[in-house]
Design a protein around this motif. Sequence first.
Motif, short mmCIF file in Angstrom:
data_model
loop_
_atom_site.label_atom_id
_atom_site.label_comp_id
_atom_site.label_asym_id
_atom_site.label_seq_id
_atom_site.Cartn_x
_atom_site.Cartn_y
_atom_site.Cartn_z
N HIS A 85 0.86 -1.19 0.00
CA HIS A 85 0.00 0.00 0.00
C HIS A 85 0.89 1.24 0.00
CE1 HIS A 85 -3.49 -2.46 1.25
NE2 HIS A 85 -2.59 -3.12 1.95
N GLN A 86 0.60 2.16 -0.93
CA GLN A 86 1.34 3.43 -0.96
C GLN A 86 0.45 4.50 -1.57
OE1 GLN A 86 5.05 3.53 -3.11
NE2 GLN A 86 5.54 5.56 -2.33
N ILE A 87 0.51 5.71 -0.98
CA ILE A 87 -0.25 6.81 -1.55
C ILE A 87 0.53 7.39 -2.73
CG2 ILE A 87 -1.40 7.38 0.62
CD1 ILE A 87 0.49 9.78 0.87
N ALA A 88 -0.16 8.10 -3.59
CA ALA A 88 0.48 8.74 -4.74
C ALA A 88 1.46 9.80 -4.26
CB ALA A 88 -0.57 9.37 -5.65
N PRO A 89 2.65 9.84 -4.84
CA PRO A 89 3.63 10.86 -4.44
C PRO A 89 3.06 12.27 -4.63
CG PRO A 89 4.66 9.21 -5.85
CD PRO A 89 3.18 8.94 -5.86
N GLY A 90 3.29 13.12 -3.64
CA GLY A 90 2.84 14.50 -3.72
C GLY A 90 1.42 14.74 -3.28
N CYS A 91 0.66 13.70 -2.98
CA CYS A 91 -0.72 13.88 -2.56
C CYS A 91 -0.75 14.42 -1.13
CB CYS A 91 -1.46 12.54 -2.63
SG CYS A 91 -3.21 12.66 -2.19
N THR A 92 -1.48 15.52 -0.95
CA THR A 92 -1.62 16.11 0.38
C THR A 92 -3.05 16.60 0.56
OG1 THR A 92 -0.91 18.29 -0.38
CG2 THR A 92 0.78 16.85 0.57
N PRO A 93 -3.52 16.66 1.75
CA PRO A 93 -2.94 16.11 2.97
C PRO A 93 -3.01 14.58 2.95
CG PRO A 93 -5.11 16.99 3.47
CD PRO A 93 -4.82 17.30 2.01
N THR A 94 -2.00 13.95 3.49
CA THR A 94 -1.86 12.50 3.36
C THR A 94 -3.03 11.72 3.94
OG1 THR A 94 -0.54 12.41 5.39
CG2 THR A 94 0.66 12.54 3.30
N TYR A 95 -3.67 12.25 4.97
CA TYR A 95 -4.78 11.50 5.57
C TYR A 95 -5.99 11.43 4.64
CZ TYR A 95 -6.86 16.02 6.80
OH TYR A 95 -7.40 17.29 6.76
N GLN A 96 -6.01 12.24 3.56
CA GLN A 96 -7.11 12.18 2.61
C GLN A 96 -6.74 11.46 1.31
OE1 GLN A 96 -8.35 16.25 2.02
NE2 GLN A 96 -9.62 16.24 3.86
N CYS A 97 -5.51 10.98 1.21
CA CYS A 97 -5.04 10.37 -0.04
C CYS A 97 -5.40 8.88 -0.11
CB CYS A 97 -3.52 10.51 -0.16
SG CYS A 97 -2.99 12.23 -0.23
N PRO A 98 -5.86 8.44 -1.27
CA PRO A 98 -6.13 7.01 -1.43
C PRO A 98 -4.82 6.24 -1.61
CG PRO A 98 -6.52 8.15 -3.49
CD PRO A 98 -6.19 9.20 -2.47
N TYR A 99 -4.85 4.98 -1.22
CA TYR A 99 -3.68 4.12 -1.39
C TYR A 99 -3.77 3.34 -2.68
CZ TYR A 99 -1.71 4.72 3.29
OH TYR A 99 -1.11 5.23 4.41
N ASP A 100 -2.63 3.24 -3.37
CA ASP A 100 -2.47 2.32 -4.50
C ASP A 100 -2.09 0.98 -3.88
OD1 ASP A 100 -1.99 1.22 -7.05
OD2 ASP A 100 0.13 1.73 -6.90
N THR A 101 -2.74 -0.09 -4.29
CA THR A 101 -2.50 -1.40 -3.70
C THR A 101 -2.12 -2.41 -4.77
OG1 THR A 101 -4.12 -0.92 -1.97
CG2 THR A 101 -3.54 -3.22 -2.28
N ARG A 102 -1.13 -3.23 -4.49
CA ARG A 102 -0.73 -4.32 -5.39
C ARG A 102 -0.14 -5.45 -4.56
NH1 ARG A 102 2.80 -1.13 -9.17
NH2 ARG A 102 1.47 0.50 -8.41
N LYS A 103 0.06 -6.59 -5.18
CA LYS A 103 0.61 -7.75 -4.47
C LYS A 103 2.10 -7.54 -4.19
CE LYS A 103 -2.60 -11.13 -6.32
NZ LYS A 103 -2.76 -12.36 -7.11
#
Length: 146
Positions: A85-103
Amino acid sequence: MNRKAAAALASAALGVSWAGLTTGSVAEAATAVPRPVVYNHAEGWGDPVTEPGSVTVGQGGSPYAGSLHWSYWAGFTAGATGKYHQIAPGCTPTYQCPYDTRKVSVYLHRVRDHDGQAYFSRMRWTLTDGRVIHWRTGHGGYFDQG
């Protein structure tokens, strides 16, 4: 007694001897040597765990590996599969950013000692897109990329 019979008898006796030695040694070793831990959840040396459900490497939007299923946890290595799980780089504020998910595949290795506790000091995440991320336990027990 002929040579074949003597060899078979000696082999059987040795096998019984080794079986008893091996069984006792493995059982004693399993109870005598604690399994290595991983320091987790961005708490430095404060949260040693075995087979965690997730591994967090930072706070506030940092990537993490979750839904981990450990296929092995041994004295020198451990391995699991799960979700990265990782949010998109530069997305702010982080608590509102969706996570990109992969295996992800997680591999722990390089056992070291901290205050008498064996722990995995290196971690590797291999993502389905072929990307490999290396982590090492840095100062204070936190994971640093590298």
